[in-house]
Write an enzyme that holds these catalytic residues in place. Structure first.
Site, PDB file in Angstrom:
ATOM      1  N   ASP A 152       0.838  -1.195   0.000  1.00 59.45           N
ATOM      2  CA  ASP A 152       0.000   0.000   0.000  1.00 59.45           C
ATOM      3  C   ASP A 152       0.879   1.255   0.000  1.00 59.45           C
ATOM      4  OD1 ASP A 152      -2.117  -1.706   0.238  1.00 59.45           O
ATOM      5  OD2 ASP A 152      -2.322  -1.420   2.408  1.00 59.45           O
TER       6      ASP A 152
HETATM    7  N1  URA Z   1      -1.346  -5.751   4.075  1.00 57.42           N
HETATM    8  C1  URA Z   1      -1.778  -4.478   4.034  1.00 57.42           C
HETATM    9  O1  URA Z   1      -2.800  -4.129   4.621  1.00 57.42           O
HETATM   10  N2  URA Z   1      -1.046  -3.590   3.336  1.00 57.42           N
HETATM   11  C2  URA Z   1       0.103  -3.914   2.686  1.00 57.42           C
HETATM   12  O2  URA Z   1       0.738  -3.052   2.069  1.00 57.42           O
HETATM   13  C3  URA Z   1       0.537  -5.241   2.740  1.00 57.42           C
HETATM   14  C4  URA Z   1      -0.208  -6.146   3.441  1.00 57.42           C
END
Ligand code: URA
Length: 234
Positions: A103
């Protein structure tokens, strides 16, 4: 392979720049100037130079990046900065893409490659590649919460696969997943009425984030790491 394609694949030029450089006589093959962009070269056997510099052809490139906050895991985006913006132009031209997504506000290990088959293999849920994340959450996690999360929770119509959690403190620990659904860890914590405040990926299979890389820095995988990457999940 065509000579202009080889120049592109070595990251030295775009296809049209490559054609120009070749026509200008800047490129030699086995010591002789070649001015035809479609001239066929054996990329593994022939010696090709550009402006006197040997081109080292490598079929695939593998990069380890320590992702900072604020970058999206994409090759380009109309509004956001992407993880590819952190890599030199020469390498960008090689068609790199992030192997899996983090993310925008997640930190840590991202592998960039142009090896589509290799990436597809390690990302396939069939191969259960372990990814370890360091996390912090807003409320203490009880042992019941941990058991629920480890067994699997409903994150909106999808029941997560078993995972492992090791706590360092009541609001801080590591979580190991073998799958990667959209916002998975954030949604898992929400399923137990908690909230992620910090998330960093520290390993992908047996490849560990190099602690000497600052946020935003990258380096090529070592030969050993390339072997590990290609074996991952096999
Ligand atoms: N889980 C999440 O919520 N975000 C990420 O970037 C990776 C795993």
């Amino acid at each position: 392979m065509r000579l202009d394609k080889l120049l592109c694949e070595c990251g030295k030029a775009s296809r049209s720049e490559a054609g120009k450089l070749i026509r200008l006589g800047k490129v030699t093959v086995n010591g002789a100037v070649v001015k035809k962009a479609d001239f066929k070269v054996d990329e593994l056997a022939d010696t090709v130079t550009l402006c006197g510099e040997d081109l080292c052809y490598k079929k695939f490139t593998y990069i380890m990046l320590n992702k900072p906050q604020g970058y999206v895991s994409a090759t380009d985006d109309p509004k956001e900065k992407t993880v590819l913006d952190l890599v030199d132009n020469e390498d960008r031209r090689k068609g790199l893409f992030p192997c899996g997504r983090l993310d925008k506000n997640t930190l840590g290990l991202v592998i960039l490659t142009n090896d589509g088959d290799g990436a597809h293999y390690v990302l396939s849920p069939k191969h259960h590649v372990k990814k370890v994340y360091r996390f912090e959450c807003i409320f203490p996690l009880s042992s019941e919460d941990i058991t629920r999360l480890e067994k699997g929770v409903d994150i909106g119509g999808y029941f997560t696969k078993p995972c492992t959690i090791e706590m360092e403190e009541t609001q801080k620990g590591t979580i190991t997943l073998t799958e990667g659904k959209y916002h998975q860890i954030k949604r898992m914590l929400e399923a137990v009425d908690n909230k992620i405040t910090y998330l960093e990926r520290i390993s992908f299979g047996d490849i560990l984030l190099d602690p000497s890389l600052e946020r935003g820095q990258w380096r090529y995988l070592t030969k050993e790491e390339e072997k590990i990457f290609l074996r991952t999940g096999k």
